[in-house]
Every structure is written in structure tokens, then in C-alpha cells.
Scaffold this motif. Structure first.
Motif, short mmCIF file in Angstrom:
data_model
loop_
_atom_site.label_atom_id
_atom_site.label_comp_id
_atom_site.label_asym_id
_atom_site.label_seq_id
_atom_site.Cartn_x
_atom_site.Cartn_y
_atom_site.Cartn_z
N ARG A 19 -12.30 0.55 1.34
CA ARG A 19 -11.97 1.82 2.01
C ARG A 19 -10.58 1.78 2.64
N THR A 20 -10.10 0.59 3.04
CA THR A 20 -8.78 0.53 3.66
C THR A 20 -7.69 0.90 2.66
N LEU A 21 -7.95 0.65 1.37
CA LEU A 21 -6.94 0.94 0.36
C LEU A 21 -6.83 2.42 0.05
N LEU A 22 -7.85 3.20 0.45
CA LEU A 22 -7.80 4.64 0.25
C LEU A 22 -6.86 5.33 1.24
N GLN A 23 -6.48 4.59 2.29
CA GLN A 23 -5.61 5.18 3.31
C GLN A 23 -4.26 5.56 2.74
N GLY A 24 -3.85 4.92 1.67
CA GLY A 24 -2.56 5.22 1.05
C GLY A 24 -2.63 6.23 -0.06
N GLY A 25 -3.78 6.89 -0.22
CA GLY A 25 -3.92 7.92 -1.25
C GLY A 25 -4.48 7.36 -2.54
N ILE A 26 -4.82 8.28 -3.45
CA ILE A 26 -5.48 7.90 -4.70
C ILE A 26 -4.58 7.07 -5.60
N SER A 27 -3.26 7.37 -5.59
CA SER A 27 -2.35 6.61 -6.44
C SER A 27 -2.33 5.14 -6.03
N GLN A 28 -2.25 4.89 -4.71
CA GLN A 28 -2.26 3.51 -4.24
C GLN A 28 -3.59 2.85 -4.55
N PHE A 29 -4.68 3.60 -4.38
CA PHE A 29 -5.99 3.02 -4.64
C PHE A 29 -6.12 2.56 -6.09
N LEU A 30 -5.63 3.39 -7.02
CA LEU A 30 -5.71 3.02 -8.42
C LEU A 30 -4.84 1.80 -8.72
N SER A 31 -3.65 1.78 -8.11
CA SER A 31 -2.75 0.64 -8.29
C SER A 31 -3.39 -0.63 -7.72
N ALA A 32 -3.99 -0.49 -6.52
CA ALA A 32 -4.63 -1.64 -5.88
C ALA A 32 -5.84 -2.12 -6.68
N ALA A 33 -6.62 -1.16 -7.18
CA ALA A 33 -7.80 -1.52 -7.96
C ALA A 33 -7.40 -2.34 -9.18
N PHE A 34 -6.33 -1.92 -9.86
CA PHE A 34 -5.84 -2.67 -11.02
C PHE A 34 -5.41 -4.07 -10.60
N ARG B 167 7.50 -10.22 5.30
CA ARG B 167 7.08 -9.49 4.10
C ARG B 167 7.80 -10.00 2.86
N THR B 168 9.12 -10.19 2.97
CA THR B 168 9.91 -10.43 1.76
C THR B 168 9.62 -11.77 1.10
N VAL B 169 9.37 -12.82 1.88
CA VAL B 169 9.10 -14.12 1.25
C VAL B 169 7.86 -14.06 0.37
N PRO B 170 6.71 -13.61 0.89
CA PRO B 170 5.56 -13.48 -0.01
C PRO B 170 5.79 -12.46 -1.13
N GLU B 171 6.39 -11.29 -0.79
CA GLU B 171 6.55 -10.23 -1.78
C GLU B 171 7.48 -10.66 -2.91
N ASP B 172 8.52 -11.40 -2.58
CA ASP B 172 9.44 -11.89 -3.61
C ASP B 172 8.78 -12.94 -4.50
N ASN B 173 7.63 -13.40 -4.10
CA ASN B 173 6.94 -14.44 -4.87
C ASN B 173 5.54 -13.99 -5.30
N GLY B 174 5.43 -12.69 -5.59
CA GLY B 174 4.22 -12.18 -6.23
C GLY B 174 3.25 -11.42 -5.37
N ALA B 175 3.38 -11.50 -4.03
CA ALA B 175 2.46 -10.79 -3.16
C ALA B 175 2.66 -9.28 -3.27
N LYS B 176 1.62 -8.52 -2.99
CA LYS B 176 1.67 -7.06 -3.02
C LYS B 176 1.35 -6.52 -1.63
N ILE B 177 1.98 -5.38 -1.30
CA ILE B 177 1.65 -4.72 -0.04
C ILE B 177 1.08 -3.34 -0.33
N PHE B 178 0.16 -2.92 0.55
CA PHE B 178 -0.49 -1.62 0.42
C PHE B 178 -0.55 -0.98 1.80
N ARG B 179 -0.11 0.29 1.88
CA ARG B 179 -0.08 0.97 3.18
C ARG B 179 -1.49 1.35 3.62
#
Length: 305
Positions: free
Chosen positions: A153-168, A240-252
Motif C-alpha cells: 500500500r505504501t507504493l500506491l502513494q506515488g500513483g498507479i504509474s509508480q505502483f506498476l513500475s515498483a511491482a515490476f 541516496r546517490t551511492v545506493p541509487e548509482d549502484n542499482g537501488a531504486k527509490i519510490f515516493r
């Protein structure tokens, strides 16, 4: 480590001086067992109804001072049982040393902390209890919850587009929403708040992942991961940048009063921007998959050799 047996005896005597029958009516072993029965995916602050009832019973029978002493004795008893509890975990040597250091700090606190510190409402006590239970492990810059999951449910906070991206991402990359390690910051770890120390923290978490192949990766949720900070507070961008530059993903996830308070508390610049309406702290979920974190750690460790 301080003479833990003497401290145990002193606390036992202090409790008996108030109520000689308290520890017989409310055995420490039973109380600890209540925590051991908690389902693993509950957070470190979770307390069951039976734990609440036990605490209420102690306070009603002998007063809140007795409950404070009782919780001090609980921590000491858990530290005493560390060798047996450790056998149930696969803890790398890089973290075992930190555990002993944390136990030393906890024991010092048991002897000097203010009255009222040892109640469940106090997050610092909850963290100490989590450490002594081995629900949380110290990794340097952060504490790590050994069993956690990401609520869909936390991933739905960023809208349906983010939820689909996160689900994938979670289906293709990490194979699900649990189990994960979840990291938590403790303000007592401020001396480890630097990019270099965080890199060592990540390396220790990677050590944990190697020892525990069933874990999908690590995650954390914070306003620290807000991309706005790269301009507003660039000194925090590495979080944020160290993990993100090495494959981590962020979701609002969105905002909340705690995030706002925390974000503007220690920065006059962020407060000024918030007061003028030019900055609204946003909480982001950062997820680092097992494969990507181990790949980063392999290169980091090679550079350290």
C-alpha cells in the motif's frame, strides 16, 4: 564489559526491596518469551497484548519505578543470554564486534540513565531492547531489522504509474516484497554519519546478506532520499546517490508531520525554504536488491584490500 553479574544482582535486590514477590509473580523469563513469540515481520517497536498486560500488572502492583527497574533487568538478562541467542542467527564477525560494543553502551546506560527511560513509549529504549533481543543488529551508521517486508500500500502513494513500475521491480528484480532487511537510524550513531562510514555500513549489511541467502535485499524509508536534497542540502545527497548509482531504486511515499518536523529541525536553510513554501519534505522508499548490493560490496571490498 562491565561486571554484568553484579549489575544483575543489584537490580534484583533493588526490585525485591520494593516488592519481594514481584519477580516471582512476573518472571523475567516469561516476559522475554513473550517477545520471542512475536511474529518476525513485526517491527522492533511492536509489543503484543500480553506484553502490555504484563507491564500494566507490574506498574499497578509495585509502581512505575519498579517497571523501570524491571526493564533494566530485562536488558541485562538478554545480554547474559547472548551466546545462546547468537547460535540461532548467522551473524558475520564484522557485526559481532559491534554487538559487544552496543552491549557495553547498554550496560552503562542501565546504571546511569534517567528514571523513565525504560518504558516502551521511548524509541531509544525500544531500540536497545531490539538490539539485546537480536531483532536489530548494529551495522555502524544504521541499525538493521533482520526480518521486515515492504507494505504494497505504501507504493500506491506515488500513483498507479509508480505502483506498476515498483511491482515490476519487486517481481523481476527481488522476487517479492519480503523478506528484507530494514535499516533504522539512531541519533546516538551520529559519529558514524558520513559517506565513508555509510559505505562500511553497507558492506556489513552485504556480509549479512551473504550469510542469509533467503533475504531479498535491504530497504529504508526517509525524507533523506528526497531528490530535492541534492540542491537544498547537497551534503546529504550521498544517502541516496551511492545506493541509487549502484542499482537501488527509490519510490515516493509522500509526506507526513514527522518527516516535516525532522527535515526542518536542524537546518535553518530547509526551515526557511519550508516556511516560504519552496520546500515540502517528501518521504521516499529506497530499496537495494540483494544482487546489486552484493555486486557493489564486492567492488568496495576490493578497493579496501
Amino acid at each position: 564489559m562491565h561486571n554484568i553479574e553484579n549489575i544483575h544482582k543489584t537490580l534484583t535486590k533493588d526490585i525485591a526491596a520494593i516488592d519481594s514477590g514481584l519477580l516471582k509473580e512476573f518472571p523475567i523469563e516469561v516476559y522475554i518469551e513473550f517477545f520471542d513469540r512475536i511474529a518476525p515481520f513485526h517491527g522492533y517497536r511492536y509489543i503484543s497484548d500480553e506484553i502490555v498486560s504484563y507491564c500494566q500488572g507490574i506498574a499497578l502492583k509495585s509502581g512505575k519505578h519498579s517497571l523501570d527497574l524491571y526493564h533494566r533487568l530485562v536488558l541485562v538478562s538478554l545480554i547474559n543470554s547472548y551466546r545462546d541467542r547468537k547460535k540461532q542467527q548467522r551473524i558475520p564477525a564484522s557485526i559481532q564486534r559491534l554487538i559487544l560494543q552496543e552491549f557495553d553502551r547498554v550496560i552503562k546506560g542501565v546504571q546511569k540513565n534517567r528514571e523513565g527511560f525504560y518504558f516502551h513509549e521511548n524509541d531509544l529504549f525500544a531500540k536497545d531492547l531490539g538490539l539485546c533481543r537480536l531483532k536489530l543488529l548494529p551495522c555502524g551508521s544504521e541499525l538493521v531489522d533482520l526480518q521486515s517486508g515492504i507494505p504494497r500500500r505504501t507504493l500506491l502513494q506515488g500513483g498507479i504509474s509508480q505502483f506498476l513500475s515498483a511491482a515490476f521491480f519487486f517481481i523481476a528484480k527481488t522476487k517479492g516484497f519480503k523478506p528484507y532487511y530494514e535499516s533504522h537510524w539512531d541519533r546516538r550513531l551520529i559519529k558514524f554519519f558520513s559517506e565513508n562510514e555509510y559505505n562500511f555500513c553497507y558492506a556489513r549489511i552485504a556480509d549479512l546478506l551473504r550469510n542469509n541467502p533467503e533475504i531479498s535485499g535491504m530497504f529504508s524509508a526517509s525524507w533523506w532520499f528526497d531528490p530535492q536534497l541534492e540542491i537544498i542540502s547537497p551534503e546529504l545527497a550521498f544517502l541516496r546517490t551511492v545506493p541509487e548509482d549502484n542499482g537501488a531504486k527509490i519510490f515516493r511515499i509522500g509526506t507526513d508531520p514527522y518527516a516535516v518536523s525532522d527535515a526542518i529541525k536542524f537546518s535553518s536553510k530547509r526551515k526557511e525554504l519550508y516556511d516560504s513554501g519552496r520546500y515540502r519534505p517528501q518521504v521516499y522508499l529506497l530499496v537495494w536488491s540483494r544482487k546489486d548490493m552484493l555486486h557493489w560490496a564486492m567492488h568496495f571490498n576490493a578497493e579496501m584490500d
